[in-house]
Design a protein around this motif. Structure first.
Motif, PDB file in Angstrom:
ATOM      1  N   PHE A   8      26.672 -46.129  46.747  1.00  0.00           N
ATOM      2  CA  PHE A   8      27.367 -45.092  47.088  1.00  0.00           C
ATOM      3  C   PHE A   8      26.877 -44.595  48.680  1.00  0.00           C
ATOM      4  O   PHE A   8      27.788 -43.229  48.785  1.00  0.00           O
ATOM      5  CB  PHE A   8      26.883 -43.986  46.094  1.00  0.00           C
ATOM      6  N   ALA A   9      25.997 -44.303  48.549  1.00  0.00           N
ATOM      7  CA  ALA A   9      24.762 -43.697  50.026  1.00  0.00           C
ATOM      8  C   ALA A   9      26.057 -44.288  51.147  1.00  0.00           C
ATOM      9  O   ALA A   9      25.642 -43.512  51.774  1.00  0.00           O
ATOM     10  CB  ALA A   9      23.418 -44.147  50.272  1.00  0.00           C
ATOM     11  N   VAL A  11      29.008 -45.280  51.198  1.00  0.00           N
ATOM     12  CA  VAL A  11      30.009 -44.269  50.979  1.00  0.00           C
ATOM     13  C   VAL A  11      30.155 -43.220  51.898  1.00  0.00           C
ATOM     14  O   VAL A  11      30.421 -42.994  52.695  1.00  0.00           O
ATOM     15  CB  VAL A  11      31.107 -44.492  49.878  1.00  0.00           C
ATOM     16  N   HIS A  12      28.860 -42.685  51.370  1.00  0.00           N
ATOM     17  CA  HIS A  12      28.785 -41.047  52.042  1.00  0.00           C
ATOM     18  C   HIS A  12      28.292 -41.213  53.709  1.00  0.00           C
ATOM     19  O   HIS A  12      28.683 -40.411  54.644  1.00  0.00           O
ATOM     20  CB  HIS A  12      27.694 -40.401  51.408  1.00  0.00           C
ATOM     21  N   VAL A  13      27.678 -41.670  53.822  1.00  0.00           N
ATOM     22  CA  VAL A  13      26.881 -42.563  55.346  1.00  0.00           C
ATOM     23  C   VAL A  13      28.720 -43.415  56.033  1.00  0.00           C
ATOM     24  O   VAL A  13      29.427 -42.160  57.205  1.00  0.00           O
ATOM     25  CB  VAL A  13      26.173 -43.216  55.705  1.00  0.00           C
ATOM     26  N   ALA A  15      31.662 -41.988  54.898  1.00  0.00           N
ATOM     27  CA  ALA A  15      32.951 -40.358  55.025  1.00  0.00           C
ATOM     28  C   ALA A  15      32.113 -39.409  55.984  1.00  0.00           C
ATOM     29  O   ALA A  15      33.061 -39.076  57.014  1.00  0.00           O
ATOM     30  CB  ALA A  15      32.888 -40.132  53.305  1.00  0.00           C
ATOM     31  N   SER A  16      30.955 -39.197  56.706  1.00  0.00           N
ATOM     32  CA  SER A  16      30.432 -38.112  57.187  1.00  0.00           C
ATOM     33  C   SER A  16      30.636 -38.232  58.846  1.00  0.00           C
ATOM     34  O   SER A  16      30.922 -38.252  59.753  1.00  0.00           O
ATOM     35  CB  SER A  16      29.146 -38.661  56.627  1.00  0.00           C
ATOM     36  N   ALA A  33      35.961 -35.341  52.370  1.00  0.00           N
ATOM     37  CA  ALA A  33      35.012 -35.199  50.973  1.00  0.00           C
ATOM     38  C   ALA A  33      35.294 -34.852  49.689  1.00  0.00           C
ATOM     39  O   ALA A  33      34.405 -35.387  49.094  1.00  0.00           O
ATOM     40  CB  ALA A  33      34.210 -33.786  51.899  1.00  0.00           C
ATOM     41  N   VAL A  36      36.118 -38.137  48.161  1.00  0.00           N
ATOM     42  CA  VAL A  36      35.178 -39.246  47.878  1.00  0.00           C
ATOM     43  C   VAL A  36      34.645 -38.755  46.557  1.00  0.00           C
ATOM     44  O   VAL A  36      33.911 -39.095  46.074  1.00  0.00           O
ATOM     45  CB  VAL A  36      34.013 -39.270  49.296  1.00  0.00           C
ATOM     46  N   ALA A  37      33.977 -37.511  46.475  1.00  0.00           N
ATOM     47  CA  ALA A  37      33.465 -36.773  45.797  1.00  0.00           C
ATOM     48  C   ALA A  37      34.492 -37.229  44.483  1.00  0.00           C
ATOM     49  O   ALA A  37      33.613 -37.750  43.086  1.00  0.00           O
ATOM     50  CB  ALA A  37      33.286 -35.486  46.224  1.00  0.00           C
ATOM     51  N   ILE A  40      33.663 -40.680  42.804  1.00  0.00           N
ATOM     52  CA  ILE A  40      32.597 -40.964  42.384  1.00  0.00           C
ATOM     53  C   ILE A  40      32.474 -40.215  41.168  1.00  0.00           C
ATOM     54  O   ILE A  40      32.055 -40.408  40.013  1.00  0.00           O
ATOM     55  CB  ILE A  40      31.243 -40.260  43.218  1.00  0.00           C
TER      56      ILE A  40
END
Length: 117
Positions: A8-9, A11-13, A15-16, A33, A36-37, A40
């Motif tokens: 998950f981290a 995926v966030h990185v 996407a950012s 965003a 992605v949210a 999850i």
């Protein structure tokens, strides 16, 4: 569990990274965003069903914690109500899926029983 957290981290990185370097419009960034949210969130709501194969094979739903499923369903229902009120599909669609998944989990728990913890 660590692999899931790292996933998950990542995926966030990712996407950012994509949104900050490749997207220029704030609307596009918000859309990424939101997606992605929501992915999850649906994974979170469906996580207790990860033991569904075991439950069906053993006819024992002890691995499903009914109070958590019920509260997840209630939480999702409140968010659906809010999302419909503000007419935001990014709120009501994934939470509707959460309500359905919670109801499914409770139905499986009711059908096969087992301990509550």
């Amino acid at each position: 569990m660590e692999k899931v957290a790292v996933g998950f981290a990542a995926v966030h990185v990712a996407a950012s990274f994509v949104t900050s370097l490749y997207l220029t419009s704030p609307k596009q960034k918000q859309l990424v965003a939101g997606y992605v949210a929501n992915v999850i969130l649906v994974i979170y709501y469906g996580a207790p069903l990860s033991t569904l194969a075991e439950v069906l094979a053993t006819k024992d739903a002890a691995s499903i914690f009914a109070p958590l499923c019920a509260l997840n369903g209630a939480n999702g229902l409140l968010w659906v109500t809010y999302g419909l009120t503000i007419a935001d599909p990014f709120v009501w669609v994934p939470n509707s899926m959460g309500v359905v998944l919670a109801a499914t989990q409770l139905a499986v728990k009711g059908a096969f029983g087992g301990a509550t913890a």
